[in-house]
Design an enzyme around this catalytic site. Structure first.
Site, PDB file in Angstrom:
ATOM      1  CG  ASP A   1      -2.004  -1.089   1.157  1.00 13.27           C
ATOM      2  OD1 ASP A   1      -1.972  -1.912   0.231  1.00 13.27           O
ATOM      3  OD2 ASP A   1      -2.860  -1.129   2.075  1.00 13.27           O
TER       4      ASP A   1
ATOM      5  CE  LYS B   1      -4.099  -4.297   1.149  1.00 11.51           C
ATOM      6  NZ  LYS B   1      -4.816  -3.239   1.870  1.00 11.51           N
TER       7      LYS B   1
ATOM      8  CB  CYS C   1      -2.128  -2.908   5.177  1.00 15.25           C
ATOM      9  SG  CYS C   1      -3.852  -2.363   4.991  1.00 15.25           S
TER      10      CYS C   1
HETATM   11  C1  VGL Z   1      -4.748   0.713   5.650  1.00 15.95           C
HETATM   12  C2  VGL Z   1      -6.348   1.588   7.029  1.00 15.95           C
HETATM   13  C3  VGL Z   1      -7.301   1.450   6.037  1.00 15.95           C
HETATM   14  C4  VGL Z   1      -3.304   0.323   5.469  1.00 15.95           C
HETATM   15  C5  VGL Z   1      -5.685   0.560   4.654  1.00 15.95           C
HETATM   16  O1  VGL Z   1      -2.838   0.273   4.302  1.00 15.95           O
HETATM   17  O2  VGL Z   1      -2.625   0.060   6.484  1.00 15.95           O
HETATM   18  N1  VGL Z   1      -5.088   1.208   6.837  1.00 15.95           N
HETATM   19  N2  VGL Z   1      -6.964   0.936   4.860  1.00 15.95           N
END
Ligand code: VGL
Ligand code: ZN
Length: 206
Positions: A9, A107, A152
């Site tokens: 991410d 995702k 994540c």
């Molecule tokens: C994430 C919160 C919501 C992350 C993704 O990438 O850690 N955190 N969506």
């Protein structure tokens, strides 16, 4: 046995100026790029939500970001709208060396289920298919970097161990959101699950 690098991410919305900015999130790009240059198999993930996703506080009238609610699959932190499919915020950071990636796993596409982990969604049932894909290539170990340490990265690393991979998280190449000490809790949980922690990129053996 080949090792896989999972880069979690590294997207605009998790970097300074983004909708769910992780403090110093953009500082992972350099260390992640070093790791990307070293590994034979690189997998990127991308948080990829539809408009009106159930993890967004805006989908729960009267609720604010960072509050917690209970959804059918359990507790869920509510987030600001982030990583909406097709938006600039959902794009990978422009300086990330994405050309070396074999796969990009998206995702969080189900409107009703959040997905922190690269391997399975927060209902702990719906799989992304990544376990099977890595196994088919004979991978037995994953090295993990990216954002955010306490969400994540944490869930991806623990799920990797639960799926039978050895897993290492590279501290220098991660940053956390840190809600109420969640970064410390994440390192504790990862340690208990058997995830290895390496401080520096230079100490990683690809
Ligand atoms: C994430 C919160 C919501 C992350 C993704 O990438 O850690 N955190 N969506
Ligand atoms: Zn998300």
């Amino acid at each position: 046995m080949p090792k896989a690098l999972l880069v979690i991410d590294v997207q605009n919305d998790f970097c300074p100026g983004g909708a769910l900015a992780v403090p110093h999130g953009d500082e992972v790009v350099g260390p992640c790029n070093v790791l990307i240059s070293e590994f034979p198999l690189v997998v990127l993930t991308q948080d990829w939500h539809p408009v009106g996703h159930r993890s967004f506080a805006s989908s729960h009238p009267g609720r604010s970001p960072f509050e917690s609610v209970t959804l059918p699959y359990g507790p869920q932190v509510l987030w600001p709208d982030h990583c909406v499919q097709g938006t600039h915020g959902a794009e990978l950071h422009r300086s990330l060396h994405t050309h070396r990636a074999r796969w990009i796993v998206r995702k969080g596409h189900d409107p009703a289920i959040d997905s922190y982990s690269a391997f399975q969604e927060n209902d702990r049932r719906t799989t992304t298919g990544l376990v099977g894909a890595l196994r088919e290539l004979g991978v037995d170990e994953v090295v993990i970097c990216g954002l955010a340490t306490d969400y994540c990265v944490r869930y991806s690393a623990i799920d990797a161990v639960e799926a039978g991979f050895r897993a290492t998280v590279v501290e220098e190449a991660c940053r956390g959101i840190d809600l109420d000490g969640s970064v410390g809790a994440a390192w504790d949980a990862m340690g208990l699950a058997g995830v290895r922690r390496v401080e520096r990129v230079k100490d990683v053996r690809p």
